[in-house]
Design a protein around this motif. Sequence first.
Motif, PDB file in Angstrom:
ATOM      1  N   VAL A 259       0.835  -0.852  -0.303  1.00 22.37           N
ATOM      2  CA  VAL A 259       0.008  -0.366  -0.160  1.00 22.37           C
ATOM      3  C   VAL A 259       0.693   1.626  -0.334  1.00 22.37           C
ATOM      4  CG1 VAL A 259      -1.187   1.047   0.988  1.00 22.37           C
ATOM      5  CG2 VAL A 259      -1.617  -0.631   1.227  1.00 22.37           C
ATOM      6  N   SER A 260       2.024   0.991   1.253  1.00 21.70           N
ATOM      7  CA  SER A 260       2.540   2.403   0.741  1.00 21.70           C
ATOM      8  C   SER A 260       3.497   2.916   0.202  1.00 21.70           C
ATOM      9  CB  SER A 260       3.990   2.005   2.065  1.00 21.70           C
ATOM     10  OG  SER A 260       2.881   1.981   3.260  1.00 21.70           O
ATOM     11  N   MET A 261       4.114   1.368  -0.895  1.00 22.11           N
ATOM     12  CA  MET A 261       4.890   1.065  -2.585  1.00 22.11           C
ATOM     13  C   MET A 261       3.642   2.302  -3.472  1.00 22.11           C
ATOM     14  SD  MET A 261       7.532   0.388  -2.600  1.00 22.11           S
ATOM     15  CE  MET A 261       8.387   0.952  -3.750  1.00 22.11           C
ATOM     16  N   ALA A 262       2.225   1.632  -3.039  1.00 23.11           N
ATOM     17  CA  ALA A 262       1.187   1.763  -4.036  1.00 23.11           C
ATOM     18  C   ALA A 262       1.122   3.881  -4.811  1.00 23.11           C
ATOM     19  CB  ALA A 262       0.421   1.504  -3.646  1.00 23.11           C
ATOM     20  N   PHE A 263       1.242   4.280  -3.045  1.00 22.01           N
ATOM     21  CA  PHE A 263       1.306   5.862  -2.691  1.00 22.01           C
ATOM     22  C   PHE A 263       2.293   6.294  -3.478  1.00 22.01           C
ATOM     23  CE2 PHE A 263      -1.839   4.769   1.126  1.00 22.01           C
ATOM     24  CZ  PHE A 263      -2.998   5.083  -0.143  1.00 22.01           C
ATOM     25  N   LEU A 264       3.776   5.257  -3.031  1.00 25.10           N
ATOM     26  CA  LEU A 264       4.744   6.814  -3.498  1.00 25.10           C
ATOM     27  C   LEU A 264       4.441   6.250  -5.179  1.00 25.10           C
ATOM     28  CD1 LEU A 264       7.680   4.831  -0.317  1.00 25.10           C
ATOM     29  CD2 LEU A 264       6.235   7.535  -0.945  1.00 25.10           C
ATOM     30  N   LEU A 265       4.845   5.335  -5.643  1.00 19.44           N
ATOM     31  CA  LEU A 265       4.616   5.387  -6.993  1.00 19.44           C
ATOM     32  C   LEU A 265       4.149   5.781  -7.734  1.00 19.44           C
ATOM     33  CD1 LEU A 265       6.102   1.339  -6.816  1.00 19.44           C
ATOM     34  CD2 LEU A 265       7.180   3.258  -7.017  1.00 19.44           C
ATOM     35  N   LEU A 266       2.718   5.774  -7.133  1.00 21.27           N
ATOM     36  CA  LEU A 266       1.488   6.716  -7.575  1.00 21.27           C
ATOM     37  C   LEU A 266       1.082   7.700  -7.376  1.00 21.27           C
ATOM     38  CD1 LEU A 266      -0.383   3.494  -9.371  1.00 21.27           C
ATOM     39  CD2 LEU A 266       0.944   4.854 -10.409  1.00 21.27           C
ATOM     40  N   PRO A 267       1.677   8.742  -6.956  1.00 23.14           N
ATOM     41  CA  PRO A 267       1.162   9.739  -6.346  1.00 23.14           C
ATOM     42  C   PRO A 267       0.117  10.655  -7.108  1.00 23.14           C
ATOM     43  CG  PRO A 267       3.497  10.709  -6.994  1.00 23.14           C
ATOM     44  CD  PRO A 267       3.339   8.941  -7.079  1.00 23.14           C
ATOM     45  N   GLN A 268       0.498  10.538  -8.131  1.00 20.00           N
ATOM     46  CA  GLN A 268      -0.655  11.386  -9.063  1.00 20.00           C
ATOM     47  C   GLN A 268      -1.562  10.397  -9.117  1.00 20.00           C
ATOM     48  OE1 GLN A 268       1.431  14.021 -11.943  1.00 20.00           O
ATOM     49  NE2 GLN A 268       1.226  15.512 -10.543  1.00 20.00           N
ATOM     50  N   HIS A 269      -3.387  10.565  -9.658  1.00 18.79           N
ATOM     51  CA  HIS A 269      -3.703   9.251 -10.147  1.00 18.79           C
ATOM     52  C   HIS A 269      -5.414  10.568 -10.556  1.00 18.79           C
ATOM     53  CE1 HIS A 269      -6.080   9.322  -6.245  1.00 18.79           C
ATOM     54  NE2 HIS A 269      -6.399   8.329  -6.740  1.00 18.79           N
TER      55      HIS A 269
END
Length: 536
Positions: free
Chosen positions: A251-261
């Motif tokens: 979950v944390s990596m998803a926030f970091l890798l895709l900060p814009q969506h």
Amino acid sequence: MGGMKGSGWTGLGGFIAKWPVGLAFLVFLLLTAYGNLALVGLETRWPGLIIMLAVTAVVFLLTMKSEGGRLFVPLLVGFSLVIHAIWALSLRTQPVSDFKTLLSSAILFAEGDKSAYMNRYYATWAYQTGFSLYEALVVRLFGSAHAISVLKVLNGCWLTLTNLMIYLLGRRIAGERAGRTVALLFFLYPGTWSLSTLLTNQFMGTALMLSGIALCLLVPDKAWHVLPLGGTLLAVSNAIRSDAVIAAIAVSMAFLLLPQHAMRSIGRRPVDGKRQTAGSGRDFQDSGGTCRNSFASGLARAALVIFSFLGMGMLLSWSLAASGVNPMGLGNGFPAWKLIAGLNEESGGQYSQKDNDEIFFGIHLNPDLPAAEKKERETAILRQRLQKSPEAWLKLLLDKSATLWTSQDDLHWAFSHLEDKSWDLNLFGKPVNIQSAGLVAFLRGTERGAFLILLLLCILAGLPWRRGAETTDPRPGLCFILMLLAMAVLYLFVEVQLRYRISFMPAFFIVAAPGAELLHRMLGGLWHGNAQLEKR
């Protein structure tokens, strides 16, 4: 590191085409599908595949239209609860091995024995205390005589919650129709039914884990206060079964890798009045102005999840130790064991009775050996098993991958009490005799058939179609891709058992959602005679 600007692709295919981790996942899917397809010719697998193809076709027919959404959830939940309860009460599966140990300790604790978790087993595997305390609560409420039946029914409740989360997450990734499709496919997946009467911590742990992920990823971006709740729920899941640490990191990596969506939601409208798809690089606007996720906000979200996860995990462990329930809290007294067992060439990385006798009891629990000598011997064994030739490493890793991804379910846990039994039925006026061995073979074959179809849907979701299934929010997809890759790599080295894979099967269904939507569109195009898919 933000969105997939100007890729021209939609769906997870566009995401996968832009990220090395996505390409690695696609390779993993292709290899796994090939391994299962190569073995589908076995006697018990062809009928299973044919049956599940027919079941999948019916599911796609039922979910062709996305109307009636208000009825789908109550119907799914109601049917799941009732049918799982009937199934649970019909099978008299009895706990064995560790499952029996956990339940016995729960009964002792519920009856007032405060020393129930103060023995060698829980001193070594203290992290098992959390689930056993849950069982103790059930025993306390319903009595030891009914505990097994109630716990099996509760397994159905946890599976129902899992099913609901699959629907919600699948809908977020690929829309209403896709969410319904993968939810129904999971409900009909034979693997869950085969093990649902087993008193394992996997069903509760998985349901709580998915709920924590949903809290983190499905709420509006401005609802920062929900993220610590999601991290807390992941910590509770981890206290039941220690898989959720992978989820918290993903979950944390998803926030970091895709900060814009970009995501469609009530009250938001596209910039310039044009319809946008996730990862297009454009921002959405609402009444509060521009909604822009920067890397800094992604980092802050990741930090909230990780800190709340770690904080609640430490609090739970400290509470168990301070209250005297288990002085070890939720710790692991022998962390090297899973790795030692997983690197055993003789057992193919699976459980070994020889290792259990010679290493676990002969060394680790040997009261005549000082702690320093135990540590030295265990380290020497681990070092020896790490020193393999390249050929030996390759064989071990291939054997373990085959065990986890291509082997048929080991159903003796749940169906051993039915050995050599048979049933005489009257179907449409004709006598039919069903053997227990035939029932087990049927469940094994259909499970592999269902898994192969699921893999094909995941591959379909991952291919870079120019006009594919739109992804309303790519972050859940990324999260579960990372989880599956992490678990695949982890089990190359630690001990593997067939039943372990049921914990992360829901992730496959969620990732398959864009594939289900794309297949719906392909079938709809063929049905109307105007299929126009253009593959780049």
